[in-house]
Scaffold this motif. Structure first.
Motif, PDB file in Angstrom:
ATOM      1  N   THR A  15      -7.078   1.694  11.508  1.00 46.39           N
ATOM      2  CA  THR A  15      -6.359   2.697  10.739  1.00 46.39           C
ATOM      3  C   THR A  15      -4.861   2.551  10.961  1.00 46.39           C
ATOM      4  OG1 THR A  15      -6.598   4.300  12.535  1.00 46.39           O
ATOM      5  CG2 THR A  15      -8.279   4.313  10.806  1.00 46.39           C
ATOM      6  N   TYR A  16      -4.098   2.910   9.921  1.00 45.96           N
ATOM      7  CA  TYR A  16      -2.638   2.806   9.987  1.00 45.96           C
ATOM      8  C   TYR A  16      -2.047   4.020   9.286  1.00 45.96           C
ATOM      9  CZ  TYR A  16       2.065   0.956   9.145  1.00 45.96           C
ATOM     10  OH  TYR A  16       3.421   0.782   9.102  1.00 45.96           O
ATOM     11  N   LEU A  17      -1.270   4.772  10.026  1.00 47.64           N
ATOM     12  CA  LEU A  17      -0.722   6.020   9.526  1.00 47.64           C
ATOM     13  C   LEU A  17      -1.871   6.925   9.047  1.00 47.64           C
ATOM     14  CD1 LEU A  17       2.473   4.646   7.729  1.00 47.64           C
ATOM     15  CD2 LEU A  17       2.253   5.554  10.047  1.00 47.64           C
ATOM     16  N   SER A  19      -3.182   7.300   5.806  1.00 44.99           N
ATOM     17  CA  SER A  19      -4.029   6.934   4.666  1.00 44.99           C
ATOM     18  C   SER A  19      -4.246   5.439   4.490  1.00 44.99           C
ATOM     19  CB  SER A  19      -3.429   7.501   3.372  1.00 44.99           C
ATOM     20  OG  SER A  19      -2.145   6.939   3.143  1.00 44.99           O
ATOM     21  N   SER A  20      -3.711   4.640   5.403  1.00 46.85           N
ATOM     22  CA  SER A  20      -3.749   3.190   5.198  1.00 46.85           C
ATOM     23  C   SER A  20      -4.618   2.484   6.236  1.00 46.85           C
ATOM     24  CB  SER A  20      -2.326   2.618   5.224  1.00 46.85           C
ATOM     25  OG  SER A  20      -1.516   3.226   4.249  1.00 46.85           O
ATOM     26  N   VAL A  36      -1.991  -5.216   5.097  1.00 46.06           N
ATOM     27  CA  VAL A  36      -1.974  -3.761   5.134  1.00 46.06           C
ATOM     28  C   VAL A  36      -2.427  -3.258   3.766  1.00 46.06           C
ATOM     29  CG1 VAL A  36       0.498  -3.681   4.565  1.00 46.06           C
ATOM     30  CG2 VAL A  36      -0.627  -1.690   5.579  1.00 46.06           C
ATOM     31  N   ARG A  38      -2.270  -0.144   1.838  1.00 48.80           N
ATOM     32  CA  ARG A  38      -1.644   1.179   1.806  1.00 48.80           C
ATOM     33  C   ARG A  38      -2.446   2.120   0.909  1.00 48.80           C
ATOM     34  NH1 ARG A  38       2.978   0.751   4.512  1.00 48.80           N
ATOM     35  NH2 ARG A  38       3.989  -1.295   4.629  1.00 48.80           N
ATOM     36  N   GLY A  39      -2.783   3.275   1.461  1.00 43.75           N
ATOM     37  CA  GLY A  39      -3.550   4.263   0.714  1.00 43.75           C
ATOM     38  C   GLY A  39      -5.029   3.955   0.616  1.00 43.75           C
ATOM     39  N   ALA A  71       0.675  -7.597   1.990  1.00 42.89           N
ATOM     40  CA  ALA A  71       0.218  -6.376   1.321  1.00 42.89           C
ATOM     41  C   ALA A  71      -1.058  -6.658   0.523  1.00 42.89           C
ATOM     42  CB  ALA A  71       1.299  -5.841   0.400  1.00 42.89           C
ATOM     43  N   THR A  73      -3.202  -5.510  -2.321  1.00 43.16           N
ATOM     44  CA  THR A  73      -3.009  -4.631  -3.467  1.00 43.16           C
ATOM     45  C   THR A  73      -4.317  -4.193  -4.102  1.00 43.16           C
ATOM     46  OG1 THR A  73      -2.757  -6.537  -4.953  1.00 43.16           O
ATOM     47  CG2 THR A  73      -0.753  -5.628  -3.960  1.00 43.16           C
TER      48      THR A  73
END
Length: 249
Positions: A15-17, A19-20, A36, A38-39, A71, A73
């Motif tokens: 997990t990262y932050l 929501s990511s 990563v 994101r979201g 990233a 996507t």
């Protein structure tokens, strides 16, 4: 930033932050990549609902030269392999397989390594408990062979003399496999490998099933761990392999 679209398998999830996710992916086109997403924990549209360990799918990765973390996507899951998570012996075995990939594979295209990983995870997902150890040993030996460390079994790894298939031989991972009597005396250490064990390794390398008793499986796990240790780029322990080998879960 170039967009990489490739088949991929999830090897590690963190997990990262809020929501990511940070993922390690085995890809067909670019080896092992760190990304990563994101979201990802909130967006099912871009990443689906099954982006988890051992899942396979089509990944879209926005890459940038000089970066270690790219990233992700989109990730369209095509195979989630939920059966692996329903049995601890399968889960720990699959963890040992992906750990081997993480330690042996780098950031370069390796389609045959990717195919070997996919084949091994598929076999594990379908394996009955009694066959899990043998399937896993076969999967990792095949990965080892695909990355260029295929052990020499039928000939002496040093002088290349053909070995009697009915004889016990000395197996020395540091020199790449089995040794004839003369070379074994010059390279102390290793393990004595009986004919049945040599035949089993050959069968695994040829993608053939091998029935094993529990005591045989433990001996093969030990041999494989020692072989991996001398070919890894660093001295960090194989933690997932150790859990699988010891059966302490």
């Amino acid at each position: 930033m170039p967009l990489l679209q490739t088949d991929a398998v999830v090897l590690h999830v963190a997990t990262y932050l809020e929501s990511s996710l940070i993922l390690r992916l085995a890809t067909r086109e670019a080896g092992v990549q760190s990304v990563v997403a994101r979201g990802a924990r909130s967006s099912k549209k871009r990443f689906g609902s099954a982006i988890d360990l051992f899942a396979e799918g089509q990944a879209q990765i926005q890459t940038k030269a000089g970066r270690d973390l790219h990233a992700l996507t989109a990730f369209d899951v095509t195979r989630a392999r939920p059966a692996i998570a329903t049995d601890l012996s399968r889960f720990t075995a699959a963890s040992a397989v992906v750990e081997s990939v993480l330690r042996l594979v780098h950031e370069e295209a390796a389609p045959s390594v990717y195919d070997s990983l996919v084949r091994g995870l598929d076999q594990l997902a379908a394996a009955v408990p009694d066959d899990t150890a043998s399937v896993t040993l076969g999967a990792i030996w095949q990965l080892v062979a695909e990355v260029g460390f295929r052990p020499t079994i039928d000939r002496c790894a040093e002088c290349h003399t053909p070995l009697d298939p009915a004889a016990d031989v000395r197996f020395q991972g540091a020199v790449g496999g089995a040794l004839c009597g003369d070379c074994a005396r010059l390279a102390p250490g290793g393990r004595l490998l009986p004919p049945a064990a040599r035949a089993a390794i050959t069968s695994w390398l040829d993608r053939l099933p091998v029935p094993l008793e529990a005591v045989e499986a433990r001996a093969h796990q030990r041999l494989l761990r020692e072989f991996l240790a001398v070919h890894l780029p660093d001295n960090r322990p194989l933690k997932a392999f150790q859990v699988w080998e010891q059966g302490k879960w």
